[in-house]
Structures are given as structure tokens and as C-alpha cells.
Design a protein around this motif. Structure first.
Motif, PDB file in Angstrom:
ATOM      1  N   ASP A 145       2.485   1.898  -5.446  1.00 56.01           N
ATOM      2  CA  ASP A 145       3.009   0.484  -5.513  1.00 56.01           C
ATOM      3  C   ASP A 145       3.546  -0.111  -6.895  1.00 56.01           C
ATOM      4  O   ASP A 145       4.505  -0.526  -7.288  1.00 56.01           O
ATOM      5  N   HIS A 204       7.251  -0.708  -8.230  1.00 56.45           N
ATOM      6  CA  HIS A 204       7.971  -1.855  -8.902  1.00 56.45           C
ATOM      7  C   HIS A 204       8.592  -1.759 -10.128  1.00 56.45           C
ATOM      8  O   HIS A 204       9.529  -2.360 -10.248  1.00 56.45           O
ATOM      9  N   HIS A 250       3.790  -1.325   3.217  1.00 49.79           N
ATOM     10  CA  HIS A 250       5.212  -1.817   3.097  1.00 49.79           C
ATOM     11  C   HIS A 250       6.143  -0.820   2.377  1.00 49.79           C
ATOM     12  O   HIS A 250       5.712   0.061   2.020  1.00 49.79           O
ATOM     13  N   HIS A 268       9.051  -5.630  -2.799  1.00 53.45           N
ATOM     14  CA  HIS A 268       8.674  -5.596  -1.257  1.00 53.45           C
ATOM     15  C   HIS A 268       8.739  -6.995  -1.133  1.00 53.45           C
ATOM     16  O   HIS A 268       9.132  -7.833  -1.838  1.00 53.45           O
TER      17      HIS A 268
HETATM   18 ZN   LIG Z   1       3.367  -4.211  -4.734  1.00 53.25          ZN
END
Ligand SMILES: [Zn+2]
Length: 603
Positions: free
Chosen positions: A142, A146, A190, A314
């Protein structure tokens, strides 16, 4: 956190209530703010699968899971911000797996080091504690996605790193005694999209005079305020005259650059959002970013800025296919090689519940039946107590002379053990709390029992006008299952009209309270015909027993006063012969598919 919570509850945010990575706090005169460290009970509105597991006597563990602070139903925790005084943290330090400085300074570690320590904690919990359910959450993919966007070499390196961490977990499971009984699921909450530009709704509000910021750009107050979630932003109307304010906000954002859509509360239900009336954390409007745009929260500067490099985000609408992610399952109860089409996050919790034989009553998702094997029927968990070949694991009575035997893969008994003493077939091991499943059948009923009472629901006998028990004749055979070494705690197998599952020793003990005697009486006759196979699922927990016969609850958490805490299981001998004729109901019985799942001693 909304999707994590959906995984463990089987319901959408509209029902479970978690809308942010934390809880939105709304106080009069203050701007809404998200607080992560609120207790789970405040944030999560429905029962989770770990709550259900805990209530069923299973052990639970979590490492860096979210919306799970102080849940009261997690046996071993190593949190996103680990407590240095916690049991797992102290064990990791004692074992040399982490230093005290790493734990106390955990927030300052890089996300890669955190993921390594979280994985170490999960491996440790598997090795040391063998929990029934473990939730582990890793973050590097994640964070990297990003910063560098999805599909980049950096993101691929992060995936490779996570694979190596996952391998450590898999190896720990393979080394553990629970290897054969473990199911692994890999999920992600996600997908990722890539943005070339950033949209700043609070800057729009500031220029419209609806929000003020200080010289540093920090927002100080406002009649309206937006919280960015990446692909969406939630807008809160805070000022007076809400009707006029909401109309103005709708107009402002519908005309704004970088915004594809303004979602009104009437459309929330279809997207899994709660109505603002039902959850005060919910925004009054939801903004959806235009293609290749994402939202951020700043109020100073322009409405839309070009990103210096493409950024990942996301938090787009759940209907956006680019938010789709992965689901992989393997191990006990999972059919190998099945390729699933699209599954929903609401199906994960029900699938876990099915594997652990738990109930998630609120869940709206269905278990992934396509991947669940038939033979892992959640009603047949645990370790086999009968190998289908011989009586290993059982103590054949001394002097039995071959009457307890294995025939065609089943335990067969002819009620004629020659043992001078105890003729029952006892398990070698003792058990405390457990779920015991087995199949049994009565082969024949050559003996007609002339003395069978008619049993009323309170466990008493139906009487005639003279006050004597009514007795009827029934073709009968008789066996049973002794629990914890106790003849009194016997689950009957017989042909009486009241049905099998009865605890005769408790039902007929006049010294027992009426509630105990009623509890020991089957609620219905769920037996099949003589010669057919029947299934018992017997759950013994503390001093209570539940018996499910052929899928029907016949004994429901009956209290057994004085039952021993532990003891072996026996398959009962019954019946005697005189001059070649049976003088009492014989145990002309067979057993097969006997397995036991021991329940935790930790509660
Ligand atoms: Zn995130």
C-alpha cells in the motif's frame, strides 16, 4: 479499514459502520476529524468472525489488523502500535525476535521493517500458541503503491517482498501440528489507480468563502469541509441553513474541475454507504474524482494541481472495477485448482465462518461454496479417532476376544465381548472441551424391549390413570457414547421413541433439578430407520453438552452437574444373553468417521 471490517463481518459499511481508517469524530464547533485509536466496540456495529470464534471457545489472534482496538475477543494481539507490555511483545523480546527499542520505537520504523516484525509476530503466534484464527495485515504494498503508483518496478518489488513474508507464515504453518487442519486465505482490501492530478475540494470551499485557513494553510473553521479518501471525498455541511448550504455545495462541486460525479444520499445504499441519519460519520455528499484524478485535503493553493510524478490512490467507489483485488485460498477444506470469477468482500467472513463452523448471523454474503470441499463439512472438523483399518487409538477391553473389530472400514460390535470386566471400547486419550463427530447405525433389533417408557418433554414418564408408567414394547438395540469417562454423561443410541441423544443417567436422576432432567431429554426424535447411518455432533464445553443428530439439535447446551473436567470417550457395550436369547437390548452397532476437535482451554 471499511473493507477489512467487511472481510470479518460479511456486511458492507452501511451495516458495520466503519467508513474511514478510524472513526470520524464530530464535535460542535470543531471540524470533523478521523481518530484511529477508538475501541472496536465503538466502531464496529455487528458481530465479527473473531467475536464468533471467541464465543465458540476458539482462540483468536491479530497482528496489525484494523478497527480491532481492545475488542475483548482476541486472545493474542500485536497491534499496529504494539504494546511493549503485551504478552506477544514480551515473548518476541524474550525470544530475541525483536529488541525492546524496536517495540517502544515502533512508530518510527520503516514500513518494511514493520512488516518484517509483524510477520515475525504472526510466525511466533503460530508456533507458540497455535490459534484457531489469525488475522495478519501487511502494509508495504500500500505504502509503495501510493508513492510510486501501481504496476511500477517499486510496486513489483513490494509484492516480491510481501511474498517472502507470506512464505514465512506458510512455512510456520507447515511446521506446526495444525498444518493439516489449517486454511490460508490471502486477501487485499483494495486495488490501485494512478493519478496525474490532484483535486482539492477544501481549496474550492475556501475560495467560495465556506472555509477559512490560517497563514500556513491549516484549516481553522468552516461551514463545509471535505475529507479526502483518494478516489472519493466526503463533504460535510456544518453551517446553519443546511438545505440552502447543501444546494450550494452540490452546485459548487458539480461545476468544479476534476470531479466526475457528486453522489447524493439517495444513491448511498446502492454503493454500500450508510445514510447520514443512520451513521453520523457519513458525509452529506460524496465527490467522485474524474479519470486520472484523486483528492487531497489541503485548503491553500489552487483547486487542481499537477502531480510531480504519477501517484497511486484508492478509495474510489466500490463499484469501480479498478478497486478489485485478489482472493486466494488454500489448505483444509479448500478444493484445489478452482478458479473463481469475481467474489465480493462480504463473502470472505462467511467463508471463514463456514470453515470454523461458526455463525455470522448479520452477514449478507454467502460462503464461497465453489471452493469448499464437501468432506470438510464444517460439522466434521478435527482429528480422526478412527483410521478405518484397525482400533489403534482405542483400548480394546481385556479378554474381549475379537468382538470389537473393524469390518469393511467401520467399527463393528456384536454385543458379545468376552471381557470379564468393562466391555466398553475406550479412547486411549482424555478430552476436555471438544466437538466430537461420529456416524453410527443399529444393525438390527432382534430383542423386543417390553419396558420402554413414554417420555414427556420435561423428562418425566407418561402415566396411566392409576399413576403407573405407561410401558410399550419396542424392537430395540442399545449403545451410546460416554463423555469424559463418565457413564452418567452418556449420549444414548437406541430405538426408543424419545430418540437417540438422550442422557438417560441425568434424565432419570431424581436428585437433579427439573431443568437438568428436561435438558437431558431429546427435543425431538431425529433418528433414522434401523440399519441406516446417523450422524452425531456432540459439543462438550465446560459442563454443558449439545447434541446435533442428523442435523437437528436434540440436546441444547444441557447442563451436566458433576461431570468430570476431562476423561476418555467410550463406545458403549450393552446387553446380555441367557440360553442364547437376549435378555436386554444388545449393542448391535457400528461406528465410522469418528473425529474430534479439541476446543481451547484458554477460556
Ligand atoms: Zn492506502
Amino acid at each position: 479499514w471499511p473493507t477489512h471490517t467487511t472481510f470479518v463481518t460479511g456486511v458492507l459499511p452501511a451495516q458495520h459502520g466503519v467508513l474511514f481508517n478510524g472513526m470520524l469524530m464530530r464535535e460542535p464547533g470543531a471540524l470533523p476529524r478521523v481518530e484511529p485509536w477508538r475501541d472496536k466496540a465503538e466502531m464496529v456495529r455487528v458481530k465479527t468472525v473473531y467475536d464468533a470464534a471467541h464465543a465458540a471457545g476458539l482462540t483468536t489472534a491479530q497482528v496489525d489488523w484494523v478497527a480491532i482496538h481492545k475488542p475483548g475477543t482476541i486472545t493474542w494481539a500485536f497491534e499496529e502500535r504494539p504494546d511493549p507490555a503485551g504478552e506477544v511483545a514480551r515473548e518476541l523480546i524474550a525470544a530475541g525476535h525483536a529488541t525492546p527499542e524496536q517495540i517502544s520505537g515502533f512508530r518510527g520504523l520503516s514500513v518494511v521493517t514493520k512488516d518484517q516484525i509483524w510477520t515475525t509476530a504472526a510466525v511466533h503466534i503460530i508456533e507458540r500458541h497455535q490459534p484457531n484464527l489469525l488475522l495478519l495485515h501487511l502494509l508495504t504494498l500500500d505504502s509503495t503503491s501510493h508513492r510510486y503508483a501501481s504496476g511500477t518496478p517499486a510496486a513489483h518489488a513490494a509484492i516480491g517482498f510481501l511474498d517472502s513474508q507470506l512464505a514465512r507464515v506458510v512455512e510456520a504453518v507447515r511446521r506446526s501440528p495444525m498444518a493439516e487442519r489449517t486454511t490460508l486465505m490471502v486477501v487485499s482490501d483494495h486495488g490501485f489507480k494512478t493519478a496525474a492530478r490532484t483535486v482539492r475540494p477544501n481549496a474550492m470551499l475556501r475560495r467560495a468563502g465556506l472555509l477559512t485557513a490560517d497563514a500556513n494553510g491549516a484549516i481553522t473553521s468552516g461551514d463545509a469541509f471535505a475529507i479526502s479518501e483518494g478516489g472519493t471525498a466526503l463533504v460535510y455541511a456544518l453551517g446553519a441553513d443546511r438545505g440552502a448550504l447543501l444546494r450550494r455545495l452540490g452546485q459548487l462541486f458539480r461545476d468544479a474541475p476534476g470531479i466526475a460525479r457528486v453522489v447524493e444520499p439517495s444513491e448511498y445504499a446502492a454503493l454500500g454507504y450508510p445514510a447520514p441519519d443512520n451513521n453520523a460519520q457519513m458525509g452529506d455528499l460524496v465527490l467522485v474524482a474524474a479519470d486520472a484524478h484523486s483528492f487531497s485535503g489541503g485548503a491553500d493553493g489552487p483547486d487542481v494541481i499537477d502531480n510531480p510524478q504519477p501517484a497511486g490512490f484508492h478509495g474510489a467507489l466500490s463499484s469501480d472495477p479498478e478497486m478489485d483485488s485478489i482472493f486466494v485460498a488454500s489448505g483444509r477444506g479448500i478444493r484445489a485448482g478452482v478458479r473463481l470469477d469475481r467474489v465480493t468482500a462480504t463473502q470472505v467472513g462467511p467463508t471463514i465462518a463456514a470453515l470454523l463452523d461458526l455463525q455470522l448471523p448479520a452477514s449478507t454474503g454467502t460462503p464461497l461454496h465453489e471452493i469448499l470441499t464437501k468432506d470438510q463439512s464444517p460439522t466434521a472438523p478435527g482429528t480422526s479417532l478412527f483410521n478405518g483399518r484397525d482400533l489403534s487409538g482405542w483400548k480394546v477391553p481385556e479378554g474381549d476376544n475379537g468382538h470389537w473389530k473393524v469390518v469393511d472400514g467401520v467399527i463393528d460390535y456384536d454385543a458379545a465381548s468376552e471381557a470379564p470386566g468393562d466391555k466398553h471400547l475406550w479412547s486411549e486419550r482424555d478430552y476436555g472441551d471438544f466437538v466430537l463427530t461420529l456416524e453410527w447405525r443399529l444393525k438390527s433389533t432382534p430383542y423386543v424391549n417390553p419396558n420402554v417408557p413414554v417420555i414427556l418433554t420435561d423428562g418425566s414418564h407418561k402415566k396411566n390413570a392409576e399413576g403407573r408408567d405407561i410401558r410399550i414394547s419396542v424392537p430395540d438395540s442399545d449403545s451410546g457414547v460416554y463423555l469424559r469417562g463418565s457413564e452418567k454423561a452418556q449420549i444414548n443410541i437406541w430405538a426408543w421413541p424419545v430418540g437417540s441423544g438422550e442422557l438417560w443417567g441425568y434424565r432419570t436422576d431424581a436428585s437433579m433439578p427439573a431443568s437438568v432432567r428436561a435438558g437431558a431429554t431429546p427435543k425431538r426424535n431425529a433418528d433414522r430407520s434401523i440399519g441406516e447411518w446417523n450422524t452425531f455432533e456432540i459439543t462438550m464445553r465446560a459442563s454443558r453438552v449439545t447434541v446435533v443428530l442428523n442435523g437437528e439439535v436434540v440436546i441444547d447446551a444441557a447442563e451436566l452437574p458433576g461431570v468430570p473436567a476431562r476423561g476418555p470417550i467410550a463406545l458403549q457395550h450393552h446387553g446380555a444373553r441367557k440360553n442364547g436369547d437376549w435378555t436386554s437390548p444388545p449393542s448391535l452397532v457400528q461406528f465410522r468417521n469418528i473425529s474430534i476437535q479439541e476446543l481451547s482451554k484458554n477460556r
